[in-house]
Design a protein around this motif. Structure first.
Motif, mmCIF file in Angstrom:
data_model
loop_
_atom_site.group_PDB
_atom_site.id
_atom_site.type_symbol
_atom_site.label_atom_id
_atom_site.label_comp_id
_atom_site.label_asym_id
_atom_site.label_seq_id
_atom_site.Cartn_x
_atom_site.Cartn_y
_atom_site.Cartn_z
ATOM 1 N N SER A 123 4.849 55.892 7.657
ATOM 2 C CA SER A 123 5.958 55.384 8.494
ATOM 3 C C SER A 123 7.182 56.293 8.541
ATOM 4 C CB SER A 123 6.423 53.991 8.016
ATOM 5 O OG SER A 123 5.352 53.136 7.850
ATOM 6 N N LYS A 124 6.942 57.615 8.635
ATOM 7 C CA LYS A 124 8.079 58.558 8.722
ATOM 8 C C LYS A 124 7.714 59.693 9.661
ATOM 9 C CE LYS A 124 10.938 58.543 4.749
ATOM 10 N NZ LYS A 124 10.894 58.241 3.447
ATOM 11 N N ASP A 125 8.711 60.237 10.361
ATOM 12 C CA ASP A 125 8.492 61.483 11.113
ATOM 13 C C ASP A 125 8.587 62.655 10.152
ATOM 14 O OD1 ASP A 125 8.189 60.385 13.597
ATOM 15 O OD2 ASP A 125 10.198 60.870 14.317
ATOM 16 N N LEU A 126 7.757 63.688 10.374
ATOM 17 C CA LEU A 126 7.896 64.902 9.555
ATOM 18 C C LEU A 126 8.472 66.057 10.374
ATOM 19 C CD1 LEU A 126 4.706 65.016 7.279
ATOM 20 C CD2 LEU A 126 7.026 64.373 6.669
ATOM 21 N N ALA A 127 8.638 65.833 11.678
ATOM 22 C CA ALA A 127 9.230 66.898 12.503
ATOM 23 C C ALA A 127 10.159 66.255 13.513
ATOM 24 C CB ALA A 127 8.120 67.662 13.219
ATOM 25 N N ASP A 128 11.213 66.981 13.879
ATOM 26 C CA ASP A 128 12.125 66.471 14.893
ATOM 27 C C ASP A 128 11.480 66.672 16.260
ATOM 28 O OD1 ASP A 128 14.035 66.092 16.780
ATOM 29 O OD2 ASP A 128 15.563 67.382 15.873
ATOM 30 N N PRO A 129 11.162 65.580 16.971
ATOM 31 C CA PRO A 129 10.422 65.734 18.229
ATOM 32 C C PRO A 129 11.223 66.453 19.308
ATOM 33 C CG PRO A 129 10.987 63.404 17.846
ATOM 34 C CD PRO A 129 11.410 64.160 16.635
ATOM 35 N N PHE A 130 12.552 66.523 19.152
ATOM 36 C CA PHE A 130 13.362 67.116 20.220
ATOM 37 C C PHE A 130 13.880 68.521 19.907
ATOM 38 C CE2 PHE A 130 13.476 62.563 20.837
ATOM 39 C CZ PHE A 130 12.994 62.510 22.125
ATOM 40 N N SER A 131 13.481 69.048 18.748
ATOM 41 C CA SER A 131 14.004 70.379 18.425
ATOM 42 C C SER A 131 13.026 71.455 18.924
ATOM 43 C CB SER A 131 14.198 70.461 16.907
ATOM 44 O OG SER A 131 13.750 71.686 16.433
ATOM 45 N N ASP A 132 13.580 72.633 19.300
ATOM 46 C CA ASP A 132 12.724 73.726 19.764
ATOM 47 C C ASP A 132 12.269 74.606 18.615
ATOM 48 O OD1 ASP A 132 13.079 73.017 22.421
ATOM 49 O OD2 ASP A 132 14.961 74.135 22.552
ATOM 50 N N SER A 133 12.869 74.368 17.436
ATOM 51 C CA SER A 133 12.580 75.305 16.346
ATOM 52 C C SER A 133 11.161 75.103 15.801
ATOM 53 C CB SER A 133 13.595 75.144 15.225
ATOM 54 O OG SER A 133 13.570 73.818 14.811
ATOM 55 N N LYS A 134 10.682 76.142 15.102
ATOM 56 C CA LYS A 134 9.329 76.090 14.547
ATOM 57 C C LYS A 134 9.224 74.985 13.503
ATOM 58 C CE LYS A 134 7.305 80.472 15.337
ATOM 59 N NZ LYS A 134 6.552 81.578 14.842
ATOM 60 N N VAL A 135 8.030 74.400 13.396
ATOM 61 C CA VAL A 135 7.839 73.345 12.408
ATOM 62 C C VAL A 135 7.291 74.000 11.147
ATOM 63 C CG1 VAL A 135 6.741 71.108 12.010
ATOM 64 C CG2 VAL A 135 7.088 71.928 14.335
ATOM 65 N N GLU A 136 8.031 73.839 10.042
ATOM 66 C CA GLU A 136 7.601 74.524 8.818
ATOM 67 C C GLU A 136 6.204 74.061 8.398
ATOM 68 O OE1 GLU A 136 9.781 73.926 5.203
ATOM 69 O OE2 GLU A 136 8.505 75.414 4.196
ATOM 70 N N LEU A 137 5.955 72.757 8.553
ATOM 71 C CA LEU A 137 4.656 72.243 8.105
ATOM 72 C C LEU A 137 3.497 72.818 8.903
ATOM 73 C CD1 LEU A 137 5.235 68.513 7.176
ATOM 74 C CD2 LEU A 137 4.741 70.422 5.678
ATOM 75 N N LYS A 138 3.768 73.219 10.154
ATOM 76 C CA LYS A 138 2.703 73.848 10.953
ATOM 77 C C LYS A 138 2.297 75.166 10.292
ATOM 78 C CE LYS A 138 1.661 75.046 15.814
ATOM 79 N NZ LYS A 138 0.638 75.995 15.692
ATOM 80 N N GLU A 139 3.341 75.910 9.873
ATOM 81 C CA GLU A 139 3.061 77.199 9.215
ATOM 82 C C GLU A 139 2.289 76.965 7.917
ATOM 83 O OE1 GLU A 139 4.092 79.811 11.084
ATOM 84 O OE2 GLU A 139 4.911 78.260 12.412
ATOM 85 N N VAL A 140 2.678 75.904 7.177
ATOM 86 C CA VAL A 140 2.015 75.640 5.891
ATOM 87 C C VAL A 140 0.548 75.245 6.126
ATOM 88 C CG1 VAL A 140 2.007 74.160 3.838
ATOM 89 C CG2 VAL A 140 4.171 74.951 4.768
#
Ligand code: HEM
Length: 429
Positions: A123-140
């Motif tokens: 029940s939590k977001d792990l990424a800001d849906p409106f930000s353009d910046s890279k998602v750290e967890l994607k890199e991980v």
């Protein structure tokens, strides 16, 4: 084809007949995995459904997943989450459209899949849906999948284990450690919170902690962390890369986009949000998804191993061999597929071919006992995201790129990604 390097023989299977033999008739002989050195970190592979051989612990985790996460009832009960996360994806693209900005489709789809999984699990977001910046967890997550997919000398010459010559174990130790630290914090926070409140939360973490409280030997914190890692790794890259590849193929052939949009307008209504119940009527959209999974299977090689000598179609596969079923090659086989290198959704129009492990010419989700446990969720997420992108905007490639010139190079890891991100501009329908 077989190859012996050091102490390990690797057998690659590229025919659907042999794949059927392995996954259907001799499933029992081929259900183990060769767990590479890269996953032997933080006890991950001891509790991971993805790396355990078929054993009581594997069965227990699969049962928990199919009962508490992927059953039809559970998925129906949390479909509002997927609907909400898809609306956020569309809102983000709308913002880009108004500002004339480019959308990195893979990145946007990844964030949606990530938040969808994290909301289902805790029940939590792990990424800001409106930000353009890279998602750290994607890199991980991508980092872990890439390292696991790299040929590692240690796996063929165990004597090199102490040295970790290529640094693969060092890097996966760091990346898996980052995720486990995050999961530990979330679990501990929830345990504290649970003590203070009287009501139940309706997410997977709460269910797992309840099972653990009632029956500690059934599941504990180590199981939960490895399960969450498997679920994030299994869900995010596969679904987001399918959406990215589908959009790339559609942008290369604008007539496919038109046809899909016409179907969406007729069945859903122009610009309207799609609900999961609508998908069964969107037959052309389903053909696009099947064709994408045929040409770009997110898991191109199914990794299996044998624990004793096994006879397969008159060959002997020696004990401890690694067996790779080449799904990518099977679904491009000229002897079965007409014009296999062309993206043609129409080939599935009225076709009996299904992707859920019955037709061995098309096995992007695998087949048999180890078939992807998460596919009921994946096959809800992908049409929702793709259909919504197509029913909300017209899309064109970033300035200066002609559709014929779109780079379709593939990047092989444990999963198959698009080597160059797809960047496209949305405009109002
Ligand atoms: C387009 C979407 C997806 C595709 C193409 C896909 C494909 C696959 C494939 C080919 C395997 C390997 C099976 C084998 O070794 O025979 C697999 C395993 C797995 N997948 Fe998926 N998957 C998808 C979505 C998901 C989702 C959404 C989840 C979780 C939420 C998930 C979780 C897993 C897990 C945990 C395993 C390991 C199962 C085991 O080894 O027993 N997958 N998937």
């Amino acid at each position: 084809m077989s190859l012996k390097l050091g102490q390990v023989t690797t057998v690659v299977i590229s025919s659907s007949t042999m794949a059927k033999q392995v996954l259907k008739y001799q499933d029992q002989d081929f259900t183990s995995r060769f767990a590479p050195d890269a996953v032997q970190v933080h006890n991950y592979c001891k509790f991971s459904v993805g790396w355990l051989p078929i054993c009581p612990r594997w069965r227990k985790i699969r049962r928990i997943m199919s009962t508490y996460i992927f059953s039809c009832n559970r998925l129906d009960a949390n479909q509002h989450l997927r609907s909400q996360k898809t609306k956020e994806l569309i809102a983000y693209c709308d913002k880009c459209s108004q500002e004339g900005k480019v959308v990195d489709i893979g990145q946007a789809a990844f964030k949606t899949s990530l938040n969808l999984m994290s909301n289902t699990l805790f029940s939590k977001d792990l990424a800001d849906p409106f930000s353009d910046s890279k998602v750290e967890l994607k890199e991980v997550i991508w980092g872990i999948l890439t390292e696991i997919g790299k040929p590692n000398l240690v796996d063929f010459f165990p004597i090199l284990k102490m040295i970790d010559l290529q640094g693969i174990r060092r890097r996966t130790t760091i990346q898996v450690g980052k995720l486990f630290k995050l999961f530990d914090a979330l679990i501990n926070e929830r345990l504290e919170e649970k003590k203070r409140r009287s009501y139940e939360k309706r997410d997977v973490l709460e269910t797992l902690l309840n099972i653990s409280e009632d029956n500690p030997e059934e599941i504990d914190q180590d199981h939960i962390k490895s399960m969450f890692l498997d679920l994030f790794a299994g869900a995010t890259d596969t679904t987001s890369s399918t959406v990215e590849w589908a959009m790339a193929e559609i942008l290369k052939q604008p007539e496919i986009m038109k046809k899909a949009q016409t179907e969406l307008v007729e069945i859903i209504g122009k610009g309207k949000y799609i609900e999961e119940a609508d998908v069964s009527q969107l037959l052309y959209l389903q053909c696009i998804i099947k064709e994408t999974l045929r040409m770009h299977p997110p898991v191109p090689l199914l990794p299996r191993s044998v624990q004793q000598d096994v006879e397969l179609c008159d060959y002997i596969i020696p004990k401890d061999s690694q067996v790779l079923i080449n799904v990518w090659a099977i679904s491009r086989d000229f002897t079965f597929w007409e014009d296999p290198l062309t993206f043609k959704p129409e080939r599935f129009w009225g076709s009996y071919l299904d992707i859920r492990g019955q037709n061995f010419e098309l096995i992007p989700l695998s087949a048999g006992r180890r078939i992807c446990p998460g596919y009921p969720l994946g096959l809800r997420m992908i049409p929702l995201m793709l259909g919504s992108l197509l029913n909300s905007f017209n899309w064109k490639l970033e300035a200066d790129i002609e559709s014929n010139d779109l780079d379709m190079e593939e990047k092989f890891g444990l999963s198959l990604a698009k080597a160059h991100s797809l960047r496209a501009i949305p405009s109002p329908l």
